[in-house]
Design an enzyme around this catalytic site. Structure first.
Site, short mmCIF file in Angstrom:
data_model
loop_
_atom_site.label_atom_id
_atom_site.label_comp_id
_atom_site.label_asym_id
_atom_site.label_seq_id
_atom_site.Cartn_x
_atom_site.Cartn_y
_atom_site.Cartn_z
CG HIS A 87 -1.69 1.29 1.38
ND1 HIS A 87 -2.58 1.80 0.47
CD2 HIS A 87 -1.62 2.21 2.39
CE1 HIS A 87 -3.04 2.97 0.90
NE2 HIS A 87 -2.47 3.24 2.06
CG HIS A 111 0.99 7.03 4.23
ND1 HIS A 111 1.46 6.22 3.22
CD2 HIS A 111 -0.30 6.66 4.44
CE1 HIS A 111 0.49 5.41 2.82
NE2 HIS A 111 -0.59 5.66 3.54
CD GLU A 115 -3.68 5.54 10.58
OE1 GLU A 115 -4.61 4.83 10.19
OE2 GLU A 115 -3.33 6.59 10.01
CG ASP A 116 -1.82 1.25 10.44
OD1 ASP A 116 -2.69 1.57 11.26
OD2 ASP A 116 -1.95 1.40 9.22
CG ASP A 176 -4.02 6.77 2.22
OD1 ASP A 176 -3.47 5.66 2.33
OD2 ASP A 176 -5.01 7.11 2.90
#
Length: 722
Positions: A87, A111, A115-116, A176
């Site tokens: 991704h 990016h 967050e992950d 995105d």
């Protein structure tokens, strides 16, 4: 329906390189890191696309970003079954093909790490610097655990605020979302629809406003396929059926190429297929589609002047459709777009739309702000700054974004912000109006003087009473046009507030939020103001405003019979006639007079410039001579009586302020009427007694000085019935 499988761009678009094979990319990504002197195979395609736009780019930082992203996402899988690293790689390739610079691509690879994964912003900052850290933070979502249902709107608010400082944040978000939309088919239908609606309402308008047409058009088609599958399939069938070896656009393109070659103009002529949504819109507009409706001609040249040379040749050698001509080079769109648009008639009457632009314009038209590179890079030719600045000036920050950032501060409620954001982004055209101090205001098309007042003055606009547009007085409801000069007028009374009617004329969120907030803080002020609702002044006797008879300057009531007394101070040529002073113009010394015999034999005396005089003469009425009794226009000791009309913008305490001005001028109010407001304008009619007619000019000046009053005049026509 799988958005990826239904990609509408694939059959028609001319792409510089094929779409990534995610399965192959996943296998490459799973091989892990490589030696420090080699570029990982998984980002070789990114490097190739990047070097096509930036031949001298240093790829070392991309290698380091990929190694961190791959190692931190290792073991994570997408719902489609590919390794998660595919991704950020796909998002980075989208941006690389648009020409994004190295910092943007580095942040794009990282990016989702904060967050992950376990990667922190401090780590990103330490390894890649402040700018990459800012971009990664800007696109990092807020946790639902902390924000609940407000997580999505507050995440967008956070991204927009970050975009205000660096537009590259939104570039990464748009890429995105495009990749997520391409692979949305693995989601449940209801989730597909929810994501598609947010994309339609927020992301597509943002892509349009930032000028990133390449992302905007593909997002439109993917949303179209999900939200309107039947119409999408109909459009797909129409496009498939239109494919023919005898394409009329091909014939016109060849003719245009020969024409420009013969004229010595170096140009590239391409056929630019319309995307699915564009074909659908043309079909709805025209009904049956023509063969040339499935695409447009694109002419690319080297210099701006060549664009106009091409236009001249086309309009000379072909029949132009003049109504289709638009010059977005001399007047670029607010999203950086520049082109000449025209249409010409080809063989057998086929009409082809033509876009004419330079190669540089084409790059900006496709990639928008992405094509501008790093907006903060120091120009080597520019002189060095003598003083460091804490604020980074962003040349790509347009007016609409500044307005959005201003009003979002007042929209503290997430639901209000989310709803207002969608409404604001739905306004897809912008105008520029000029301030009297030489500045400009960027406003959405359809904006009014209310919007201009709040854009210029903020909460001080609560006291607005009107405006001047191009030098002429106008109401706050006046809709502005591109290029107008506007000067909002504010009352001196800072305690006054807006009218509820302003909400009907406000187009900008900043104005609507400010007005709504004021009434929330002042709930009693939302009620109609009796001073602007047709009420008469209290405490003063009232008389019918439509009366055409008025007391003479001497104070004697007008006679109602031929033998009655004559008004003191007025002499007419018929000594036996009773005399009346006309209520339409209320003459006072030293006005020049003329009279006319009316029904019953009385003589009505007017000011000579009264419109009624010309009307009476047109119907054949003979004038009767009239003059003031002393021959010099001096008043009698008893004073004079006059009717004045004050035109004003409605506001609280207006009647009280006018009454005070009249009293200060030593005039007595015989009667006063206030007509119901019309478009925020209020008309006051006063019958006044002055001790001396010489004080009339000063009285009128005092009334004009009252805030909100824009004109005071002698009555020139019968007042409406009170």
């Amino acid at each position: 329906m799988s958005a990826e499988a239904a990609d509408p761009g694939a059959p028609l678009r001319r792409r510089s390189r094929p779409r990534i094979d995610l399965r192959r990319l996943g296998r490459v990504a799973l091989r892990g890191p490589v030696s420090r002197d080699r570029l990982p195979d998984a980002i070789s395609h990114v490097a190739e696309a990047h070097r096509a736009h930036h031949p001298d780019a240093d790829l070392t930082v991309l290698r380091r970003a990929y190694v961190l992203a791959e190692s931190s996402h290792r073991g994570q899988m997408r719902k489609s079954g590919e390794p998660y690293i595919t991704h950020p790689l796909a998002v980075t390739l989208i941006l690389a093909e648009l020409g994004a610079e190295t910092t943007t691509l580095t942040a794009s690879l990282l990016h989702d790490t904060v967050e992950d994964t376990e990667v922190t912003l401090d780590q990103v900052k330490e390894q890649f610097g402040d700018e990459v850290c800012y971009l990664v933070d800007g696109v990092t979502k807020l946790e639902k655990v902390d924000y609940g249902a407000a997580a999505e709107p507050e995440t967008f608010r956070k991204m927009l605020v970050a975009t205000g400082n660096d537009v590259r944040v939104m570039s990464i978000k748009l890429a995105d979302r495009l990749h997520n939309m391409r692979t949305l088919g693995v989601m449940r239908p209801e989730k597909q629809a929810r994501i598609a609606k947010v994309t339609r309402d927020v992301l597509i308008p943002l892509a349009e406003r930032l000028g990133v047409q390449a992302l905007k058009t593909e997002l439109e088609d993917l949303v179209f396929a999900i939200l309107h599958p039947e119409e999408y399939e109909e459009t797909r069938a129409l496009i498939a059926a239109a494919k023919s070896p005898d394409d009329p656009l091909e014939t016109i393109a060849e003719n245009v190429t020969h024409t420009l070659r013969d004229a010595g103009i170096s140009a590239e002529v391409l056929i630019r297929p319309r995307h699915f949504v564009s074909v659908h819109r043309v079909r709805r507009k025209r009904g049956e589609l023509r063969g040339t409706d499935f695409g447009r001609l694109l002419v690319l040249v080297g210099e701006d002047a060549d664009c106009y040379a091409v236009l001249g040749e086309l309009h000379t050698c072909f029949t132009p459709v003049i109504s289709e001509f638009k010059d977005f080079i001399a007047a670029p769109k607010f999203n950086l777009y520049q082109s000449l648009h025209t249409a010409v008639v080809g063989p057998e009457g086929a009409v082809a739309e033509v876009l004419i632009r330079t190669h540089r314009m084409h790059k900006v038209a496709e990639a928008g702000v992405v094509a501008l590179g790093n907006p903060y890079a120091q120009d080597p030719a520019a002189p060095p700054q003598t003083e460091p600045s804490d604020e980074r000036a962003d040349p790509t920050r347009p007016g609409w974004l500044s307005r959005l950032l201003d009003w979002q501060e007042s929209a503290t409620d997430p639901d209000t912000f989310w709803t207002t954001l969608r409404d604001d982004l739905a306004q897809d055209r912008e105008i520029t109006v000029f301030r009297t101090d030489g500045g400009t205001l960027g406003l959405p098309a359809g904006a009014s003087c209310v919007d201009a007042a709040y854009a210029q003055y903020g909460d001080r606009a609560h006291t607005a009473i009107g405006a001047r547009v191009n030098g002429r007085l106008a109401t706050l409801s006046t809709v502005l046009s591109d290029g107008d000069t506007v000067q909002p007028l504010l009352a001196q009374d800072t305690a006054s507030g807006p009218s509820p009617d302003w909400l009907d004329h406000a187009r900008t969120p900043a104005a609507r939020i400010a007005i709504t907030g004021w009434f929330t803080d002042h709930p009693d002020e939302a009620k109609p103001d009796p001073e602007t609702a047709g009420a008469t002044s209290s405490g003063e006797p009232s008389e019918p405003a439509a009366s055409t008879e008025r007391e003479a300057p001497g104070g004697t009531a007008p006679a109602r019979s031929r033998s009655g007394p004559r008004p003191t101070g007025v002499v007419v040529d018929d000594p036996n006639a009773s005399v009346r002073l006309a209520g339409c113009c209320t003459p006072v010394p030293p006005d020049e007079l003329t009279g006319f015999v009316v029904r019953g034999g009385a003589v009505t005396v007017h000011r000579r410039e009264c419109p009624a005089v010309a009307a009476m003469q047109e119907i054949g009425r003979a004038p009767v001579g009239a003059h003031w009794a002393d021959g010099e226009g001096r008043e009698s000791d008893a004073g004079c009586r006059v009717t004045l009309v004050a035109e004003s913008f409605g506001r609280p305490r207006l009647l009280a302020d006018l009454t005070e001005a009249i009293a200060t001028a030593d005039a007595a109010i015989v009667s006063a009427t206030v007509e119901p407001p019309s478009e925020q304008r209020v008309r006051h009619t006063y019958t006044l007694r002055l001790p001396d007619a010489a004080g009339l000019p000063g009285l009128m000046r005092a009334m004009r000085d009252v805030a909100g009053v824009y004109d005071v005049s002698r009555a020139q026509h019968p007042a409406p019935t009170g």
